[in-house]
Design an enzyme around this catalytic site. Structure first.
Site, PDB file in Angstrom:
ATOM      1  N   SER A 144      25.044  68.307 -55.340  1.00  0.00           N
ATOM      2  CA  SER A 144      26.022  68.874 -56.287  1.00  0.00           C
ATOM      3  C   SER A 144      26.813  67.797 -57.009  1.00  0.00           C
ATOM      4  O   SER A 144      27.412  68.063 -58.059  1.00  0.00           O
ATOM      5  CB  SER A 144      27.000  69.791 -55.547  1.00  0.00           C
ATOM      6  N   TYR A 157      34.180  70.966 -55.024  1.00  0.00           N
ATOM      7  CA  TYR A 157      33.263  70.574 -53.953  1.00  0.00           C
ATOM      8  C   TYR A 157      32.471  69.332 -54.351  1.00  0.00           C
ATOM      9  O   TYR A 157      32.379  68.360 -53.593  1.00  0.00           O
ATOM     10  CB  TYR A 157      32.317  71.741 -53.661  1.00  0.00           C
TER      11      TYR A 157
END
Length: 252
Positions: A144, A157
């Protein structure tokens, strides 16, 4: 016997890493927060294969508990392996949470920061005096944080996981005089309990993920756990400061 500490090893990637490390003849201190039964399962699987493991509680998001955890590590090292140092650290414990940027609260941001970045930073600092020269560290980051895998809703995140990738390079630089290698792995979508066990509750999302993955399936914990174990092993002795994507070619 060499000894590794693996945080968040009651399930998923951490559990796999602990088992794979133990299969290579290394003793394991594994941690858990709420899932004690899962941690004991990990210990049982390691012992069934002839290995040695100890499970200790640890709240990675609460740095005030780290000195007490270090004392627990000292006791486990002495009582189980007759040692006063350990050789490997795997900073794996964490959780996933998503929200669009405009919906991300300070509370959510701070919780992610404490668990995914501040916690591993200061846990490593706390344990560093016990880490033997010539050892190794592996940090679990995430695809990510990579430019090729940006998904809406993961700004907080991904920022924390990206911070861990940067921290990996700094630690590799600063620890190199002691011969300590530091690397990180960036898993792609993997069948774990992350996001409230999302893949079990929403299996309908799996085919779409597999279609976006070059090797045509969802990742499994052992896909990442074996890489972590390999990065700690002798065959990776000339690898440091690297962030290795382990995703089967997600978004390739």
């Amino acid at each position: 016997m060499q000894v590794a500490i693996v945080t968040g090893a009651s399930s998923g990637i951490g559990q796999s890493a602990a088992i794979q490390i133990a299969k290579r003849g290394t003793g394991v201190i594994l941690t858990y927060q709420n899932n004690e039964s899962g941690a004991l399962d990990t210990v049982a699987m390691i012992e069934k294969d002839g290995g040695t493991a100890v499970a200790l509680p640890l709240a990675v998001g609460d740095s005030e508990t780290f000195p007490a955890f270090r004392e627990s590590v000292v006791t486990a090292l002495r009582d189980t392996w007759q040692r006063d140092t350990f050789d490997f650290l795997v900073n794996n414990a964490g959780f996933g949470q998503m929200a669009m940027f405009e919906d991300t609260t300070e509370e959510m941001f701070d919780t992610l920061m404490r668990v995914l970045l501040k916690g591993p930073y200061f846990l490593t600092q706390t344990l560093l005096p016990l880490l033997a020269d010539g050892g190794a560290i592996v940090n679990t980051t995430s695809s990510s944080a990579r430019p090729s895998v940006l998904e809406p809703g993961y700004s907080a995140y991904g920022t924390m996981k990206g911070g861990m990738a940067v921290l990996t390079r700094y630690l590799a630089k600063e620890f190199s005089p002691r011969g300590i290698r530091v690397n990180s792995v960036s898993p792609g979508p993997t069948r774990t309990r992350i996001g409230g066990n999302a893949f079990e509750h929403y299996p309908e999302v799996i085919p779409a993920i597999a279609a976006r993955t070059a090797l045509g399936r969802l990742g499994e914990p052992d896909d990442i756990g074996m890489v972590i174990a390999t990065l700690l092993a002798e065959e990776s002795r000339w690898i440091t400061a690297q962030d290795i994507e382990v995703s089967g070619g997600y978004n390739l």
